[in-house]
Design a protein around this motif. Sequence first.
Motif, PDB file in Angstrom:
ATOM      1  N   GLU A 253       0.829  -1.205   0.000  1.00  0.00           N
ATOM      2  CA  GLU A 253       0.000   0.000   0.000  1.00  0.00           C
ATOM      3  C   GLU A 253       0.867   1.261   0.000  1.00  0.00           C
ATOM      4  N   ARG A 254       2.021   1.183   0.682  1.00  0.00           N
ATOM      5  CA  ARG A 254       2.900   2.368   0.710  1.00  0.00           C
ATOM      6  C   ARG A 254       3.425   2.655  -0.701  1.00  0.00           C
ATOM      7  N   TYR A 255       3.835   1.593  -1.408  1.00  0.00           N
ATOM      8  CA  TYR A 255       4.328   1.781  -2.778  1.00  0.00           C
ATOM      9  C   TYR A 255       3.236   2.305  -3.697  1.00  0.00           C
ATOM     10  N   LEU A 256       2.029   1.819  -3.485  1.00  0.00           N
ATOM     11  CA  LEU A 256       0.931   2.225  -4.368  1.00  0.00           C
ATOM     12  C   LEU A 256       0.674   3.718  -4.279  1.00  0.00           C
ATOM     13  N   ASP A 257       0.759   4.254  -3.034  1.00  0.00           N
ATOM     14  CA  ASP A 257       0.654   5.695  -2.853  1.00  0.00           C
ATOM     15  C   ASP A 257      -0.642   6.233  -3.468  1.00  0.00           C
ATOM     16  N   SER A 258      -1.742   5.615  -3.127  1.00  0.00           N
ATOM     17  CA  SER A 258      -3.013   5.918  -3.779  1.00  0.00           C
ATOM     18  C   SER A 258      -3.518   7.327  -3.486  1.00  0.00           C
ATOM     19  N   VAL A 259      -4.189   7.884  -4.476  1.00  0.00           N
ATOM     20  CA  VAL A 259      -4.796   9.205  -4.335  1.00  0.00           C
ATOM     21  C   VAL A 259      -6.264   9.122  -4.734  1.00  0.00           C
ATOM     22  N   VAL A 260      -7.089   9.819  -3.966  1.00  0.00           N
ATOM     23  CA  VAL A 260      -8.520   9.884  -4.256  1.00  0.00           C
ATOM     24  C   VAL A 260      -8.909  11.349  -4.377  1.00  0.00           C
ATOM     25  N   GLY A 261      -9.778  11.653  -5.306  1.00  0.00           N
ATOM     26  CA  GLY A 261     -10.228  13.034  -5.454  1.00  0.00           C
ATOM     27  C   GLY A 261     -11.718  13.163  -5.229  1.00  0.00           C
ATOM     28  N   MET A 262     -12.132  14.382  -4.911  1.00  0.00           N
ATOM     29  CA  MET A 262     -13.566  14.632  -4.773  1.00  0.00           C
ATOM     30  C   MET A 262     -13.860  16.060  -5.209  1.00  0.00           C
ATOM     31  N   GLU A 263     -14.951  16.212  -5.917  1.00  0.00           N
ATOM     32  CA  GLU A 263     -15.319  17.541  -6.413  1.00  0.00           C
ATOM     33  C   GLU A 263     -16.697  17.936  -5.943  1.00  0.00           C
ATOM     34  N   GLY A 264     -16.835  19.197  -5.591  1.00  0.00           N
ATOM     35  CA  GLY A 264     -18.170  19.760  -5.409  1.00  0.00           C
ATOM     36  C   GLY A 264     -18.555  20.338  -6.761  1.00  0.00           C
ATOM     37  N   THR A 265     -19.796  20.150  -7.169  1.00  0.00           N
ATOM     38  CA  THR A 265     -20.152  20.566  -8.531  1.00  0.00           C
ATOM     39  C   THR A 265     -21.110  21.750  -8.528  1.00  0.00           C
TER      40      THR A 265
ATOM     41  N   TYR B  48     -19.712  28.279  -4.001  1.00  0.00           N
ATOM     42  CA  TYR B  48     -18.259  28.236  -4.124  1.00  0.00           C
ATOM     43  C   TYR B  48     -17.870  28.111  -5.594  1.00  0.00           C
ATOM     44  N   VAL B  49     -18.519  27.149  -6.291  1.00  0.00           N
ATOM     45  CA  VAL B  49     -18.152  26.898  -7.689  1.00  0.00           C
ATOM     46  C   VAL B  49     -18.460  28.120  -8.548  1.00  0.00           C
ATOM     47  N   ALA B  50     -19.592  28.748  -8.273  1.00  0.00           N
ATOM     48  CA  ALA B  50     -19.968  29.919  -9.066  1.00  0.00           C
ATOM     49  C   ALA B  50     -18.972  31.055  -8.851  1.00  0.00           C
ATOM     50  N   GLU B  51     -18.500  31.202  -7.622  1.00  0.00           N
ATOM     51  CA  GLU B  51     -17.650  32.354  -7.326  1.00  0.00           C
ATOM     52  C   GLU B  51     -16.176  32.083  -7.566  1.00  0.00           C
ATOM     53  N   LYS B  52     -15.748  30.843  -7.228  1.00  0.00           N
ATOM     54  CA  LYS B  52     -14.297  30.607  -7.253  1.00  0.00           C
ATOM     55  C   LYS B  52     -13.858  29.550  -8.249  1.00  0.00           C
ATOM     56  N   GLY B  53     -14.814  28.890  -8.864  1.00  0.00           N
ATOM     57  CA  GLY B  53     -14.432  27.836  -9.809  1.00  0.00           C
ATOM     58  C   GLY B  53     -14.254  26.498  -9.131  1.00  0.00           C
ATOM     59  N   LEU B  54     -13.251  25.779  -9.555  1.00  0.00           N
ATOM     60  CA  LEU B  54     -13.070  24.386  -9.142  1.00  0.00           C
ATOM     61  C   LEU B  54     -13.075  24.186  -7.622  1.00  0.00           C
ATOM     62  N   LEU B  55     -13.936  23.269  -7.185  1.00  0.00           N
ATOM     63  CA  LEU B  55     -13.947  22.876  -5.777  1.00  0.00           C
ATOM     64  C   LEU B  55     -13.542  21.414  -5.702  1.00  0.00           C
ATOM     65  N   ARG B  56     -12.332  21.219  -5.228  1.00  0.00           N
ATOM     66  CA  ARG B  56     -11.822  19.849  -5.307  1.00  0.00           C
ATOM     67  C   ARG B  56     -10.934  19.561  -4.106  1.00  0.00           C
ATOM     68  N   SER B  57     -10.988  18.319  -3.625  1.00  0.00           N
ATOM     69  CA  SER B  57     -10.038  17.939  -2.581  1.00  0.00           C
ATOM     70  C   SER B  57      -9.412  16.598  -2.941  1.00  0.00           C
ATOM     71  N   LEU B  58      -8.167  16.431  -2.534  1.00  0.00           N
ATOM     72  CA  LEU B  58      -7.452  15.182  -2.805  1.00  0.00           C
ATOM     73  C   LEU B  58      -7.030  14.561  -1.481  1.00  0.00           C
ATOM     74  N   ALA B  59      -7.006  13.260  -1.425  1.00  0.00           N
ATOM     75  CA  ALA B  59      -6.486  12.591  -0.223  1.00  0.00           C
ATOM     76  C   ALA B  59      -5.500  11.524  -0.670  1.00  0.00           C
ATOM     77  N   ARG B  60      -4.375  11.456   0.037  1.00  0.00           N
ATOM     78  CA  ARG B  60      -3.316  10.524  -0.331  1.00  0.00           C
ATOM     79  C   ARG B  60      -3.099   9.516   0.790  1.00  0.00           C
ATOM     80  N   TYR B  61      -2.741   8.300   0.427  1.00  0.00           N
ATOM     81  CA  TYR B  61      -2.563   7.235   1.424  1.00  0.00           C
ATOM     82  C   TYR B  61      -1.421   7.547   2.384  1.00  0.00           C
ATOM     83  N   ASN B  62      -1.683   7.357   3.642  1.00  0.00           N
ATOM     84  CA  ASN B  62      -0.667   7.471   4.675  1.00  0.00           C
ATOM     85  C   ASN B  62      -0.585   6.145   5.373  1.00  0.00           C
ATOM     86  N   SER B  63       0.593   5.512   5.402  1.00  0.00           N
ATOM     87  CA  SER B  63       0.593   4.214   6.067  1.00  0.00           C
ATOM     88  C   SER B  63       0.475   4.439   7.567  1.00  0.00           C
TER      89      SER B  63
END
Lengths: 292, 166, 769
Positions: free
Chosen positions: C465-477, C576-591
């Motif tokens: 899992e550490r090598y995989l270093d996975s990332v997940v994203g999420m967007e508000g639309t 938020y999207v109307a005023e600032k554009g992209l609303l997105r968050s990312l999360a990365r694996y932490n062992s």
Amino acid sequence: MRANPTEYELVAPGTLQEALALHASEPGSWLPIAGGTDLMVLYAAGRLQSRKLISIAALRELRNIEVASAEVRVGAGCTYTDLRQHPVITKEFPLLARAAAWTGGIANQNRGTLGGNIANASPAGDSLPVLLAYDADLILVSASGERRIPYRTFHTGYKKTLLAPDELIHSICMPRNLSGYKCYARKVGARNAQAISKVFLAAMVRISNATIKDIRLAAGSVGPVPIRLAGTERALAGQPINDSLLELAGKVMAEEIQPIDDIRSTAGYRTVVLRNLLGEFLQSLPGARFAS
Amino acid sequence: MLNPRLPDGTRLEISLTVNGAARTIHAYPMTRLLDVLREELNLTGTKEGCGEGECGSCSILMDGFLVNSCLIPALQANGTSIVTIEGLANDNRLHPLQKAFLECGAAQCGICTPGMILAALHLLDKIPQPSLDEIREGLSGNLCRCTGYFQIFEAVAKLSRNGVAD
Amino acid sequence: MRFCAYCEGVKLTESEETIIGTSVPRKEGRDKVTGAARYVDDIRLPGMLYGATVRSKIARGKIKRISFSPEIDWNEYVIATAKDVPGKNCIALILDDQPCLVDGVINHPEEPVVLIAHPDKHALAKAVEGVVIESDPLPAIYSMEGSEKQSEIIWGTDNIFKSFLIEKGDVDRVWAEADFIVEGEYFTGAQEHLYIENNGMIAVFDSVAGVTVWGSLQCPFYVHKALMALCGLPEEKIRVVQLETGGAFGGKEEYPSMIAGHASILAMKSGRPVKIVYDRLEDMVATTKRHPSRTRHRTALRKDGKILGGEIDFTIDGGAYATLSSVVLSRGTIHAGGPYLWPSVRIRSKAVATNTPPHGAFRGFGAPQSLFAMERHMDRIAKIVGLSPVEIRRRNFLQPGQTTTTEQVIREPINLSDLLDKSLAHASYKAKKENFARENKTSSIKKGMGIAAFLHGAGFTGSGERYLDSVVGMEGTADGSVRILVSSTEFGQGTNTVLCQIAAEALGIPYESVTIAQADTTIVPNSGPTVASRTAMIVGNLVRSAAIGLKQTLQLDGTLKKTFKPAEFGAACRKYVAEKGLLRSLARYNSPEGVYWDDVTYKGEAYAAYAWAVYVAEVSVDLTTYAAKVENFVALQEIGKVLHPVLAEGQIIGGIAQAIGLALYEKVLWQNGRMLNGQMTNYIMPASCDLPPIRVVFEEIGNPHGAYGAKGIGELPMDGPAPAILNAIVDALGVPFDSIPLLPEDILEAITRRVQSRQQITSPQESPC
Ligand SMILES: Cc1cc2nc3c(=O)[nH]c(=O)nc-3n(C[C@H](O)[C@H](O)[C@H](O)COP(=O)(O)OP(=O)(O)OC[C@H]3O[C@@H](n4cnc5c(N)ncnc54)[C@H](O)[C@@H]3O)c2cc1C
Ligand code: FES
Ligand code: FES
């Protein structure tokens, strides 16, 4: 799909007469197709040699079940579903109804025909041992007429039959008045439904005074063609029902079958299980007490 | 290159009713009904899992009978009335059997589902209150590798319990 | 009539307060029940060609000449061979040893050699036959034993893809102290995945955009990596999109890279879209299957049945190329000791080469193989030591504070004895066993009860899992909903649904307000492959983190209050999207903190969490046909937290069905490295009449490392049924069986052998079973 549809012809004559005329015009070059449950499998695999096919699926003439006083005549085009639903078949020929219920799933039974099973001539055809046990006759038709033959003589070798190149199977006749018989059939396949037989036994017996008067045994998947176990029948006929029956029968039976090892099972398994099925049948007879 | 002759002369006109609508197509007589539905009529809900009658993912109703469309030459479907999975939902309203499949978890990967639903529909049409053994038999020509079948049995039983079968 | 404990759970109406633990409707379920869902074969592009593969046919040899039948007008076809591979001619995975198209040396009978494409798919079959590959055959190897003998070296220097050694304690000292030494040898066969949707891919090439493929697959970024190397294109010029996938079970983990490669090569050469969809026969014979295995056990025991130590030798058949064998071997090796305490143990394992198509990932990934051996061996031990199968297990179960074979300390409060008792109670084990012992004496249908206790590690092994270093994203639309971005794929298990549940729960919004993006490598980050029962637990946790991140962004920004109603969240997104554009968050694996794993010594925390289970099988064997039938089945498991009861139950029942197939029905017949029975009519999977009532019971003790306490669940049910069933058959017949699949023919043969040997020996010796 490994076949190219552009390379095949298929016609659908409206009447039996037209179909036979076409058949007669170029004997051997037109192949009948009924429910297609055998042929379309070959076709999709790219292994259907005949390029010209006549559809006989819609021919009403082949789809009757006629109940006469001495026999029942089943049109070759009757589907397994037709057989399962017919009151006389289910009542008087329960083994045929049962074999029909064992032939693939419901979709297969709605399409596959009895005539197709016979003409396809697979040693594993499930209705075939049953028809042998019922002493059925076949009516074969061609443009030049009809002939009636005992079904028992129909299969002459692996996938070889008495059907002439211009003939169709018209119907299957089964003698009635089987009321004194006790009957049995068991199919052994790789799973409980939708499986091709590894071994099949159909059996009928008439008993009086704890003695076997008449016995008919027919087996599938134990040789190049479905067979009546004539030697075993002779050995058992006239015998009182007792412990030594199975031993007696088992030996003769092993001599008259020719099972092989193939993709579905082994010769050894087929021999033993056929013997066990016979044992199960004999043991179910009134008066039997022996261990199998 | 890449422009082969497609011999068109041998195509036949084939008329059939599909999900209630009359359709006429041109096909080779030995084209499989499965391909007619998927390619000529764009009804891709009917699936091909084996092409040899074993899996039932191509199951449809033809004149009220459950059949495997991979084993039917187009010509033999001439003049028949066909129901495919696309013909079940009514104006966006799911058929009760589709709803039961959803509720019971009877569709996992979904590839067997259209054929399975038609087999179940056929079963309930013939036997409105099927026993477990009858359900098993009615679906025995439809293979599902995902579910292990029980959630499908449950969906079918649910419909019969609710008495919506007829 | 109720067949399933959880079926009525799905709520098609508005979700409730807590979403986790309830059965919400499957996200893509509606499309699946209406036939609207689009799988690869449902898609046609304008101008599309259909591709097909010409294969080697012989197991090993050197290609002399490829000739093309003069009866076919080859001008109509696009033809590609190894010369047409634009980049590196290999399927990049772990070792790059497998060619995409054979160039010179053939190593198995289903190797792709020539590709052809044509606008009419019906023109392909004949053309495939029209390509003749002439070659000089070389001696080939078809068995693990043949490979070990090294009479021919067919891979590397010793025919070994990978080997592992696990050592705990000093096993050499235990033999002298032992009251009993029990040996056994166990075999498992190849198994075909038999997903009902065959493999397929569509590729399109554009000189500016590069290569795009759409297809049936589990791991978009595996395909992406393979295509970069193969096409010689940079990352941004390869796009991989997963379509609805009709079952996978591991079978669409590595092989899709091969098909995507072939479609891409043809697309690059022709300049037109190319679709390759295998038919059933090609899919069955050419793509991967479960690794066949052989396990040898030698175990030292005290009189009271306590294991002192043992040696386990685990070997799998990898086929012709390395592919994923090393990883399958790793999991099989780590699971080889089962859920028991081994004071000392030495586990040696290896994956060997043979000239068959490479074996690959399949639900369970090596664990069903080594656990089959362990659980059959436990019953053999019980018999020799003179204890019941129940008691021998109870005395040796791992307990909290003790260590596994890799010396991982069990920290969770698991009580295996308790799971055992509960599952025996559900199965009415004791009463049934007594009845059967009585009834079997006079019946020609013999009945028996069998158990299997086991564990399954969730997530990648060790440092994976550490090598995989996975990332997940999420967007508000802009419409106020939330969209999850993951490369984790849905192929029936419920990925879409469960990840949306987790996001909805974490955000406190309705399940209906969360959607999941199609797995398209240009849109989603790499959240790792969808394998190893890791998605709900590991990716799920990342989804939760991403959700919390998204919420915090809105809160820090002041758009959203600390406490809010679902509608306010939607409004905040829109604003938020109307005023600032992209609303997105990312999360990365932490062992997790303090997790230690040593790849060299194979010591440490092999998995972040284990699911635990005890399964009980009730079996009958009909001595008329020698067919064994599972009559009843109890599956009790501890899986942390059940996120979605209906989906979880579906995973368990479906897995058990496949495992019943593995145990009793599914046999691959081989001839010179080729599968002979590549059709559904002769490769027998369980159908609707073949499965017993299955009682599924969940226990929940949670898991600090998984989303809302979840552990992996997808593979677990594959591990236990086969040994439980075989143990039950042995119980019924008193004849030992150590090999699966176990067909009626095998049962007859064993019974016959036994009768014959009884007749030869006057005083019969009980053979241990
Ligand atoms: C999934 C599946 C499962 C199956 N399971 C079983 C099973 O369990 N047991 C079993 O026995 N079979 C089984 N079959 C085989 C098949 O269904 C039967 O053999 C069936 O009876 C064939 O009938 P048909 O009308 O479909 O034949 P077709 O495929 O139309 O024809 C078969 C052969 O018979 C010839 N023929 C057909 N009708 C006539 C006629 N009236 N006169 C002369 N020749 C004729 C054809 O020319 C052809 O050679 C199965 C097939 C499938 C696809
Ligand atoms: S595709 Fe028709 S039955 Fe499988
Ligand atoms: S749901 Fe996947 S095959 Fe049935």
